[in-house]
Design a protein around this motif. Structure first.
Motif, PDB file in Angstrom:
ATOM      1  N   THR A  23       0.801  -1.220   0.000  1.00  0.00           N
ATOM      2  CA  THR A  23       0.000   0.000   0.000  1.00  0.00           C
ATOM      3  C   THR A  23       0.835   1.273   0.000  1.00  0.00           C
ATOM      4  OG1 THR A  23      -0.230  -0.377   2.359  1.00  0.00           O
ATOM      5  CG2 THR A  23      -2.097  -0.928   0.986  1.00  0.00           C
ATOM      6  N   VAL A  24       2.040   1.202   0.554  1.00  0.00           N
ATOM      7  CA  VAL A  24       2.849   2.426   0.597  1.00  0.00           C
ATOM      8  C   VAL A  24       4.060   2.346  -0.334  1.00  0.00           C
ATOM      9  CG1 VAL A  24       2.093   3.118   2.881  1.00  0.00           C
ATOM     10  CG2 VAL A  24       4.114   1.673   2.660  1.00  0.00           C
ATOM     11  N   GLY A  25       4.006   1.384  -1.267  1.00  0.00           N
ATOM     12  CA  GLY A  25       5.080   1.278  -2.239  1.00  0.00           C
ATOM     13  C   GLY A  25       6.419   1.036  -1.574  1.00  0.00           C
ATOM     14  N   GLU A  29       7.347   7.392  -1.491  1.00  0.00           N
ATOM     15  CA  GLU A  29       6.210   8.019  -2.177  1.00  0.00           C
ATOM     16  C   GLU A  29       5.311   8.763  -1.188  1.00  0.00           C
ATOM     17  OE1 GLU A  29       7.260   4.897  -2.456  1.00  0.00           O
ATOM     18  OE2 GLU A  29       6.813   4.004  -4.408  1.00  0.00           O
ATOM     19  N   TYR A  30       5.293   8.288   0.039  1.00  0.00           N
ATOM     20  CA  TYR A  30       4.406   8.871   1.046  1.00  0.00           C
ATOM     21  C   TYR A  30       5.136   9.829   1.998  1.00  0.00           C
ATOM     22  CZ  TYR A  30      -0.183   6.682   0.385  1.00  0.00           C
ATOM     23  OH  TYR A  30      -1.434   6.356  -0.069  1.00  0.00           O
ATOM     24  N   LEU A  60      -7.956  -1.859 -10.037  1.00  0.00           N
ATOM     25  CA  LEU A  60      -8.648  -1.541  -8.786  1.00  0.00           C
ATOM     26  C   LEU A  60     -10.150  -1.533  -9.002  1.00  0.00           C
ATOM     27  CD1 LEU A  60      -6.548   1.589  -7.748  1.00  0.00           C
ATOM     28  CD2 LEU A  60      -6.383  -0.678  -6.707  1.00  0.00           C
ATOM     29  N   GLU A  62     -13.426  -0.502  -6.269  1.00  0.00           N
ATOM     30  CA  GLU A  62     -13.966  -0.338  -4.921  1.00  0.00           C
ATOM     31  C   GLU A  62     -15.274  -1.103  -4.844  1.00  0.00           C
ATOM     32  OE1 GLU A  62     -13.984   3.617  -3.369  1.00  0.00           O
ATOM     33  OE2 GLU A  62     -15.174   3.048  -1.633  1.00  0.00           O
ATOM     34  N   PHE A 269      -4.993   4.803   2.113  1.00  0.00           N
ATOM     35  CA  PHE A 269      -5.474   5.438   0.881  1.00  0.00           C
ATOM     36  C   PHE A 269      -6.490   6.534   1.192  1.00  0.00           C
ATOM     37  CE2 PHE A 269      -4.727   1.105  -1.300  1.00  0.00           C
ATOM     38  CZ  PHE A 269      -3.386   1.409  -1.483  1.00  0.00           C
TER      39      PHE A 269
ATOM     40  N   LEU B  37     -11.923   4.550  -0.882  1.00  0.00           N
ATOM     41  CA  LEU B  37     -11.022   5.367  -1.699  1.00  0.00           C
ATOM     42  C   LEU B  37     -11.482   6.816  -1.782  1.00  0.00           C
ATOM     43  CD1 LEU B  37     -10.370   3.029  -4.783  1.00  0.00           C
ATOM     44  CD2 LEU B  37      -9.006   3.271  -2.702  1.00  0.00           C
ATOM     45  N   ARG B  38     -10.488   7.692  -1.933  1.00  0.00           N
ATOM     46  CA  ARG B  38     -10.789   9.070  -2.308  1.00  0.00           C
ATOM     47  C   ARG B  38     -11.173   9.083  -3.779  1.00  0.00           C
ATOM     48  NH1 ARG B  38      -7.844  13.253   0.875  1.00  0.00           N
ATOM     49  NH2 ARG B  38      -7.394  12.253   2.848  1.00  0.00           N
ATOM     50  N   ARG B  39     -11.654  10.213  -4.252  1.00  0.00           N
ATOM     51  CA  ARG B  39     -11.988  10.338  -5.666  1.00  0.00           C
ATOM     52  C   ARG B  39     -11.097  11.417  -6.273  1.00  0.00           C
ATOM     53  NH1 ARG B  39     -14.022   6.269  -4.360  1.00  0.00           N
ATOM     54  NH2 ARG B  39     -16.193   5.612  -4.577  1.00  0.00           N
ATOM     55  N   ASP B  76     -11.913  17.236   2.799  1.00  0.00           N
ATOM     56  CA  ASP B  76     -10.524  16.799   2.955  1.00  0.00           C
ATOM     57  C   ASP B  76      -9.949  16.529   1.562  1.00  0.00           C
ATOM     58  OD1 ASP B  76      -8.169  15.257   3.384  1.00  0.00           O
ATOM     59  OD2 ASP B  76      -8.932  14.621   5.332  1.00  0.00           O
ATOM     60  N   LEU B  78      -6.334  16.010  -0.926  1.00  0.00           N
ATOM     61  CA  LEU B  78      -4.908  15.692  -1.002  1.00  0.00           C
ATOM     62  C   LEU B  78      -4.448  16.199  -2.365  1.00  0.00           C
ATOM     63  CD1 LEU B  78      -2.786  13.986   0.623  1.00  0.00           C
ATOM     64  CD2 LEU B  78      -3.528  12.025  -0.702  1.00  0.00           C
ATOM     65  N   ALA B 212      -6.030   4.701  -6.168  1.00  0.00           N
ATOM     66  CA  ALA B 212      -6.073   4.480  -4.713  1.00  0.00           C
ATOM     67  C   ALA B 212      -5.191   5.512  -4.016  1.00  0.00           C
ATOM     68  CB  ALA B 212      -5.668   3.061  -4.369  1.00  0.00           C
ATOM     69  N   CYS B 213      -3.865   5.327  -4.076  1.00  0.00           N
ATOM     70  CA  CYS B 213      -3.003   6.197  -3.262  1.00  0.00           C
ATOM     71  C   CYS B 213      -2.908   7.625  -3.807  1.00  0.00           C
ATOM     72  CB  CYS B 213      -1.613   5.582  -3.107  1.00  0.00           C
ATOM     73  SG  CYS B 213      -0.595   5.634  -4.591  1.00  0.00           S
ATOM     74  N   VAL B 215      -0.283   8.836  -5.203  1.00  0.00           N
ATOM     75  CA  VAL B 215       1.100   9.334  -5.117  1.00  0.00           C
ATOM     76  C   VAL B 215       2.120   8.374  -5.731  1.00  0.00           C
ATOM     77  CG1 VAL B 215       0.653  10.793  -3.117  1.00  0.00           C
ATOM     78  CG2 VAL B 215       1.348   8.416  -2.760  1.00  0.00           C
ATOM     79  N   GLY B 216       1.647   7.396  -6.507  1.00  0.00           N
ATOM     80  CA  GLY B 216       2.567   6.503  -7.210  1.00  0.00           C
ATOM     81  C   GLY B 216       3.019   5.300  -6.409  1.00  0.00           C
ATOM     82  N   ALA B 217       2.405   5.071  -5.242  1.00  0.00           N
ATOM     83  CA  ALA B 217       2.870   3.992  -4.372  1.00  0.00           C
ATOM     84  C   ALA B 217       2.242   2.642  -4.696  1.00  0.00           C
ATOM     85  CB  ALA B 217       2.609   4.343  -2.911  1.00  0.00           C
TER      86      ALA B 217
END
Lengths: 307, 254
Positions: A23-25, A29-30, A60, A62, A269, B37-39, B76, B78, B212-213, B215-217
């Motif tokens: 999840t955090v690569g 990245e985080y 993915l 959801e 996420f 998940l965010r959108r 919120d 990001l 999902a993330c 940020v490329g993770a």
């Protein structure tokens, strides 16, 4: 201030809140988004011997109370991981756990050696349970004898703590857990995702490019919690609970079921602050209960009989 | 504000220190707390350093929840995340091609181009007149240096046909060099890429994928390119059309 620290062998963690693999690569990245100072350890994205392209998109979907993913173990391969990703990740203020995924016993051994000999790596997690990569009739995660072989070989290649991440879809998770323990695992992570799929009715096609994927998130919590309950009663090594942890109370559920630590994945996420909020929530609960550390909670629900 | 086709234009007040987004970038929004998940939404405008605009079409639970958020509530976000469009060279015309809600990905670029008085042609297509979002682009101005044209599949407004047919029609009339920017359904993007390639024009497209993330993770939102899979969130969302592998099988819908 209560002491949240826990240990798995020589892996010393300042909180029981670990970040789950995938999840955090590779961590960096985080950077700036997750408060890594509140994290017990970062389990980096699973690496394989050769680089892997991963599955075709969409990867993915959801779903109600969960997330389906079919990444297909996309990764840069052990060589680039050690050369490029690991130096970046080592800047982060939390211990690093390498997650490795082999196609056979020899690959697991090779990966455990290569990762284990790097000083930036505090422990190695064997990913025997990624549901998207299959090669044999009986998959590794469901085969206690082969899991034992894998762990025995990895054990001879590194003295760092070895965590084995089990799959909730193994028919008899307890037998796999016991096999891993007997073979020298220092901890068992319970566990990975469950298989799942969704279909786009309008497109008359699976929503994932790979058709099926792994289900993570809130839906997984009761499933893996029950497995932690069973596994922790059957082994003596620490158990790490993983699946659907979003709050401090979720973490405490796993701990009271018998886990020493938890891994947070999908929750990151929706909120990268989740790991630090869980850690501070745990500290508050300890203070409220007048406890100095987490250990009195471990398996507490069992002592109460488990209604 | 309701704008058309069940779409909404949101204005979010952001803190003073909020970094200025670049056209093409997006934000990850918590639309409903219970969602996993965010959108991701493109930055559709940024005013006075304090007002971030998002153009959102209701498609499911998350977007519906966001659309129903109360005025004055806290959101919120990001971001800004992702890469940005390459600005056109001084001598290049900018040609924007937006299909449907794709306007969201190009509106902020259009506003910047207008401010810079850059020679710009914005093409907006949709099924029918009532669905068109062309009015969300800035008003045509600048003595014809910035123009907006529309296309509808049913001919109820503007050019009768696909926005890509309008692009083909217009491309031959452009003076000098041009750079194409596209955002819309995959089938449209594929056609724009083909036209750009046939005309020898540089073309960038803003790609959409479930994320999902952000940020490329997690490697969840990959797009297939000539160089392998690339993430829409970190490597994109803006891609050089020539690098993309756009298969017909990946077009939206049945």
């Amino acid at each position: 201030m209560p002491d949240l620290s826990v240990a798995i062998g020589s892996l010393r963690m300042r909180t029981p809140v670990m970040l789950a693999s995938g999840t955090v690569g590779y961590g960096a990245e985080y950077e700036g988004l997750i408060d890594f100072g509140a994290v017990g350890a970062i389990v980096l994205k699973t690496v394989t011997v050769q680089p892997r392209e991963g599955n075709r998109p969409p990867r993915l979907c959801e779903t109600e109370a969960g997330l389906l993913n079919a990444i297909g173990l996309e990764n840069v391969g052990i060589e680039r991981f050690l050369e490029e990703e690991l130096p970046r990740a080592s800047r982060l203020p939390a211990p690093l756990v390498a997650s490795v995924g082999g196609g056979d016993v020899e690959e697991f051994a090779e990966l455990a050696r290569a990762a284990g000999e790097r000083e930036e790596i505090a422990a190695v997690e064997l990913n025997i349970s990624c549901p998207n990569v299959e090669r044999r009739r009986l998959p590794l995660w469901a085969d206690p004898d082969r899991v034992k072989e894998v762990v025995v070989e990895a054990r001879t290649e590194t003295s760092k703590p070895l965590l084995v991440k089990l799959s909730p879809k193994a028919g008899d998770v307890v037998s796999v857990a016991q096999a891993a323990e007997r073979a020298g695992a220092d901890a068992l992570v319970v566990g990975n995702t469950l298989p799942g799929m969704r279909i786009d009715v309008d497109a008359r096609a699976p929503r994932l490019g790979n058709a099926t994927g792994g289900l993570s998130g809130p839906a997984l919590l009761p499933v893996n919690l029950a497995l932690v309950w069973e596994v922790s009663a059957a082994v003596t090594v620490p158990v790490v609970g993983s699946g659907g942890v979003r709050t401090a109370d979720h973490a405490l559920e796993y701990v009271m079921a018998g886990a020493t630590a938890v891994q947070v994945g999908t929750a990151v996420f929706s909120d990268p602050r989740a790991p630090s909020l869980i850690a501070s929530g745990l500290a508050r609960t300890l203070e409220r209960d007048g406890l100095e550390d987490v250990s009195p909670y471990v398996g507490l629900a069992r002592k109460r009989g488990g209604r | 504000m309701t704008v058309a086709r069940d779409s909404y234009l949101f204005t979010l007040d952001v803190p003073r220190e909020y970094p200025e987004p670049q056209p093409g970038q997006f934000v990850q929004v918590t639309t409903l707390a219970e969602l996993v998940l965010r959108r991701p939404f493109s930055v559709a405008g940024f005013r006075d350093g304090r007002h971030l605009e998002l153009l959102v079409e209701v498609r499911g639970k998350g977007t519906r929840g966001f659309a129903e958020a109360e005025y004055g509530s806290t959101v919120d976000i990001l971001g800004p995340l992702g890469n940005a469009f390459t600005p056109p060279a001084e001598a290049e015309s900018a040609v924007l091609v937006a299909g449907g809600i794709g306007v969201a990905g190009l509106r902020y670029l259009a506003e910047k181009l207008l401010v810079e008085a850059h020679r710009t042609l914005a093409l907006v297509g949709d099924r029918t007149r009532d669905a068109l979002l062309d009015h969300l682009f800035p008003e045509p101005a600048g003595g014809g240096r910035y123009r907006v044209m529309t296309a509808t599949d049913d001919g109820t407004a503007g050019f009768h046909g696909a926005v890509t047919s309008l692009l083909e029609d217009q491309i031959g009339r452009l003076e000098g060099n041009a750079r194409i920017y596209a955002c819309g359904p995959r089938a449209m993007v594929r056609e724009v890429a083909r036209i750009a390639s046939a005309s020898g024009l540089p073309c960038e497209v803003l790609m959409e994928e479930i994320m999902a993330c952000g940020v490329g993770a997690c490697r969840g939102c990959v797009i297939e390119t000539e160089g392998g899979y690339r993430t829409a969130c970190k490597d994109g969302p803006v891609f050089d059309a020539a690098d993309l592998v756009l298969a017909e099988a990946d077009d939206d819908g049945p």
